[in-house]
Scaffold this motif. Structure first.
Motif, mmCIF file in Angstrom:
data_model
loop_
_atom_site.group_PDB
_atom_site.id
_atom_site.type_symbol
_atom_site.label_atom_id
_atom_site.label_comp_id
_atom_site.label_asym_id
_atom_site.label_seq_id
_atom_site.Cartn_x
_atom_site.Cartn_y
_atom_site.Cartn_z
ATOM 1 N N ALA A 202 29.905 114.813 27.067
ATOM 2 C CA ALA A 202 30.308 115.540 27.930
ATOM 3 C C ALA A 202 31.089 116.736 27.621
ATOM 4 C CB ALA A 202 30.943 114.926 29.390
ATOM 5 N N SER A 203 31.886 116.269 26.530
ATOM 6 C CA SER A 203 32.814 117.181 25.831
ATOM 7 C C SER A 203 32.116 118.229 25.014
ATOM 8 C CB SER A 203 34.074 116.304 25.271
ATOM 9 O OG SER A 203 33.477 115.491 24.216
ATOM 10 N N ASN A 204 31.145 117.962 24.307
ATOM 11 C CA ASN A 204 30.137 118.834 23.668
ATOM 12 C C ASN A 204 29.292 119.600 24.337
ATOM 13 O OD1 ASN A 204 31.647 117.705 21.401
ATOM 14 N ND2 ASN A 204 30.189 116.035 21.017
ATOM 15 N N PRO A 205 29.628 120.769 24.730
ATOM 16 C CA PRO A 205 28.615 121.583 25.408
ATOM 17 C C PRO A 205 27.355 121.909 24.505
ATOM 18 C CG PRO A 205 30.337 123.114 24.568
ATOM 19 C CD PRO A 205 30.746 121.726 24.085
ATOM 20 N N ASN A 206 26.305 122.156 25.435
ATOM 21 C CA ASN A 206 24.926 122.409 24.648
ATOM 22 C C ASN A 206 25.106 123.592 23.491
ATOM 23 O OD1 ASN A 206 23.440 120.555 26.136
ATOM 24 N ND2 ASN A 206 22.885 122.099 27.618
ATOM 25 N N ALA A 207 24.496 123.682 22.498
ATOM 26 C CA ALA A 207 24.783 124.698 21.419
ATOM 27 C C ALA A 207 24.287 126.157 22.063
ATOM 28 C CB ALA A 207 24.035 124.352 20.290
ATOM 29 N N SER A 208 23.177 125.888 23.164
ATOM 30 C CA SER A 208 22.810 127.351 23.551
ATOM 31 C C SER A 208 22.637 127.342 24.968
ATOM 32 C CB SER A 208 21.619 127.659 22.864
ATOM 33 O OG SER A 208 20.639 126.899 22.918
ATOM 34 N N VAL A 209 22.515 128.431 25.617
ATOM 35 C CA VAL A 209 22.215 128.518 27.046
ATOM 36 C C VAL A 209 21.117 129.702 26.941
ATOM 37 C CG1 VAL A 209 22.858 129.211 29.305
ATOM 38 C CG2 VAL A 209 24.484 127.736 27.885
ATOM 39 N N THR A 210 20.061 129.314 27.976
ATOM 40 C CA THR A 210 19.026 130.343 27.849
ATOM 41 C C THR A 210 18.995 130.656 29.106
ATOM 42 O OG1 THR A 210 17.971 129.106 25.999
ATOM 43 C CG2 THR A 210 16.658 130.663 27.548
ATOM 44 N N LEU A 211 18.688 132.080 29.541
ATOM 45 C CA LEU A 211 18.450 132.566 30.729
ATOM 46 C C LEU A 211 17.189 133.465 30.836
ATOM 47 C CD1 LEU A 211 22.215 133.800 31.646
ATOM 48 C CD2 LEU A 211 21.129 131.784 32.416
ATOM 49 N N SER A 212 16.193 133.128 31.770
ATOM 50 C CA SER A 212 15.255 134.081 31.858
ATOM 51 C C SER A 212 15.141 135.060 33.088
ATOM 52 C CB SER A 212 14.035 133.361 31.967
ATOM 53 O OG SER A 212 13.717 132.375 33.024
ATOM 54 N N ASP A 213 16.242 135.012 33.685
ATOM 55 C CA ASP A 213 16.451 135.861 35.009
ATOM 56 C C ASP A 213 18.069 135.570 35.176
ATOM 57 O OD1 ASP A 213 16.860 133.741 36.909
ATOM 58 O OD2 ASP A 213 14.352 133.783 37.309
ATOM 59 N N ASP A 214 18.361 136.505 36.065
ATOM 60 C CA ASP A 214 19.759 136.601 36.559
ATOM 61 C C ASP A 214 20.090 135.420 37.702
ATOM 62 O OD1 ASP A 214 18.946 138.193 38.351
ATOM 63 O OD2 ASP A 214 19.963 139.872 37.638
ATOM 64 N N VAL B 219 27.410 132.687 34.515
ATOM 65 C CA VAL B 219 27.231 131.875 33.644
ATOM 66 C C VAL B 219 28.595 131.381 32.846
ATOM 67 C CG1 VAL B 219 26.525 133.231 31.773
ATOM 68 C CG2 VAL B 219 25.735 130.609 31.679
ATOM 69 N N GLN B 220 28.662 130.120 32.788
ATOM 70 C CA GLN B 220 30.108 129.722 32.120
ATOM 71 C C GLN B 220 29.677 129.269 30.816
ATOM 72 O OE1 GLN B 220 32.173 127.109 34.694
ATOM 73 N NE2 GLN B 220 33.307 128.760 35.656
ATOM 74 N N LEU B 221 30.414 129.805 29.804
ATOM 75 C CA LEU B 221 29.998 129.487 28.307
ATOM 76 C C LEU B 221 31.408 129.030 27.775
ATOM 77 C CD1 LEU B 221 28.028 132.659 27.340
ATOM 78 C CD2 LEU B 221 27.307 130.420 27.801
ATOM 79 N N LYS B 222 31.261 128.012 26.871
ATOM 80 C CA LYS B 222 32.373 127.640 25.868
ATOM 81 C C LYS B 222 32.329 128.409 24.389
ATOM 82 C CE LYS B 222 33.442 123.820 28.145
ATOM 83 N NZ LYS B 222 34.374 123.729 28.896
ATOM 84 N N ARG B 223 33.544 128.790 24.144
ATOM 85 C CA ARG B 223 33.482 129.656 22.871
ATOM 86 C C ARG B 223 32.831 128.945 22.021
ATOM 87 N NH1 ARG B 223 39.272 131.482 20.490
ATOM 88 N NH2 ARG B 223 38.702 133.174 19.298
ATOM 89 N N GLY B 224 31.889 129.801 21.195
ATOM 90 C CA GLY B 224 31.011 129.406 20.006
ATOM 91 C C GLY B 224 29.622 129.122 20.676
ATOM 92 N N GLN B 225 29.369 129.043 21.712
ATOM 93 C CA GLN B 225 28.012 128.749 22.362
ATOM 94 C C GLN B 225 27.130 129.922 22.078
ATOM 95 O OE1 GLN B 225 28.571 127.310 26.462
ATOM 96 N NE2 GLN B 225 27.063 125.760 26.020
ATOM 97 N N GLN C 286 26.918 135.230 21.158
ATOM 98 C CA GLN C 286 27.504 134.228 20.798
ATOM 99 C C GLN C 286 28.903 134.497 21.531
ATOM 100 O OE1 GLN C 286 29.396 133.379 16.791
ATOM 101 N NE2 GLN C 286 29.130 131.252 17.275
ATOM 102 N N ALA C 287 29.239 133.405 22.557
ATOM 103 C CA ALA C 287 30.338 133.357 22.967
ATOM 104 C C ALA C 287 31.423 133.628 22.065
ATOM 105 C CB ALA C 287 30.508 131.996 24.267
ATOM 106 N N ALA C 288 32.320 134.697 22.382
ATOM 107 C CA ALA C 288 33.609 134.735 21.433
ATOM 108 C C ALA C 288 34.912 134.738 22.305
ATOM 109 C CB ALA C 288 33.278 136.343 21.082
ATOM 110 N N GLU C 289 35.587 135.640 22.611
ATOM 111 C CA GLU C 289 36.810 135.433 23.037
ATOM 112 C C GLU C 289 36.653 134.974 24.772
ATOM 113 O OE1 GLU C 289 39.770 135.875 21.506
ATOM 114 O OE2 GLU C 289 38.267 136.105 19.735
ATOM 115 N N PRO C 290 37.799 134.067 24.794
ATOM 116 C CA PRO C 290 37.736 133.833 26.423
ATOM 117 C C PRO C 290 38.008 134.954 27.170
ATOM 118 C CG PRO C 290 39.198 132.216 25.082
ATOM 119 C CD PRO C 290 38.818 133.560 24.325
ATOM 120 N N GLY C 291 37.518 134.497 28.329
ATOM 121 C CA GLY C 291 37.721 135.984 29.411
ATOM 122 C C GLY C 291 36.504 136.093 30.068
ATOM 123 N N GLN C 292 36.294 137.061 31.209
ATOM 124 C CA GLN C 292 35.277 137.568 31.930
ATOM 125 C C GLN C 292 34.544 138.718 31.481
ATOM 126 O OE1 GLN C 292 36.435 137.225 36.022
ATOM 127 N NE2 GLN C 292 36.804 134.973 36.092
ATOM 128 N N GLY C 293 33.346 138.828 31.616
ATOM 129 C CA GLY C 293 32.625 139.836 31.031
ATOM 130 C C GLY C 293 31.347 140.136 32.133
#
Length: 131
Positions: A21-33, A38-44, A97-104
């Motif tokens: 649970a503490s290790n997020p998936n290395a990647s998140v894939t989206l094929s539509d919105d 979407v919430q990402l961890k830094r580095g994902q 790649q998810a970089a700096e924390p924040g909303q975008g």
């Protein structure tokens, strides 16, 4: 000593689950919105794959990318499942790649570039939060 061993063994699966649970998936894939925001961890890695057919003149155009939160990992890549068909449908893919924390925001339009006054044939609009 032998009575504490069964208790320890019951904790092993819980510890393993906690580690996963503490290790997020290395990647998140989206094929539509539909899965946005979407919430990402830094580095994902965020992979966006959208249906596309460039031979019709329509192209996905990146209108907005919150570059502080999403670092581009390269240009758009078009692929078609049918390699021997010219002009067939396929998928346009971008990697970030998810970089700096924040909303975008990640915002694409699907249109013909020469039809500047027309409505887009498709939209991809996704709020992104990097933790």
């Amino acid at each position: 000593m032998s009575s504490s061993l069964p208790r320890l063994l019951t904790l092993v699966p819980l510890l393993m689950l906690a580690g996963c649970a503490s290790n997020p998936n290395a990647s998140v894939t989206l094929s539509d919105d539909a899965k946005c925001p979407v919430q990402l961890k830094r580095g994902q890695t965020l992979i966006v794959s959208l249906p596309s057919n460039p031979t019709t003149g329509y192209r996905w155009n990146v209108q907005e990318v919150s570059e502080a939160q999403l670092k581009s990992l390269g240009p758009e890549v078009f692929s078609s499942p049918e390699k021997d068909v010219i002009g067939g449908e396929g998928v346009s893919t971008w990697r970030f790649q998810a970089a700096e924390p924040g909303q975008g925001r990640l915002y694409f339009t699907y249109l013909r570039p020469w039809e500047s006054d027309g409505e887009p044939a498709g939209l991809f609009d996704c709020r992104v939060e990097v933790e």
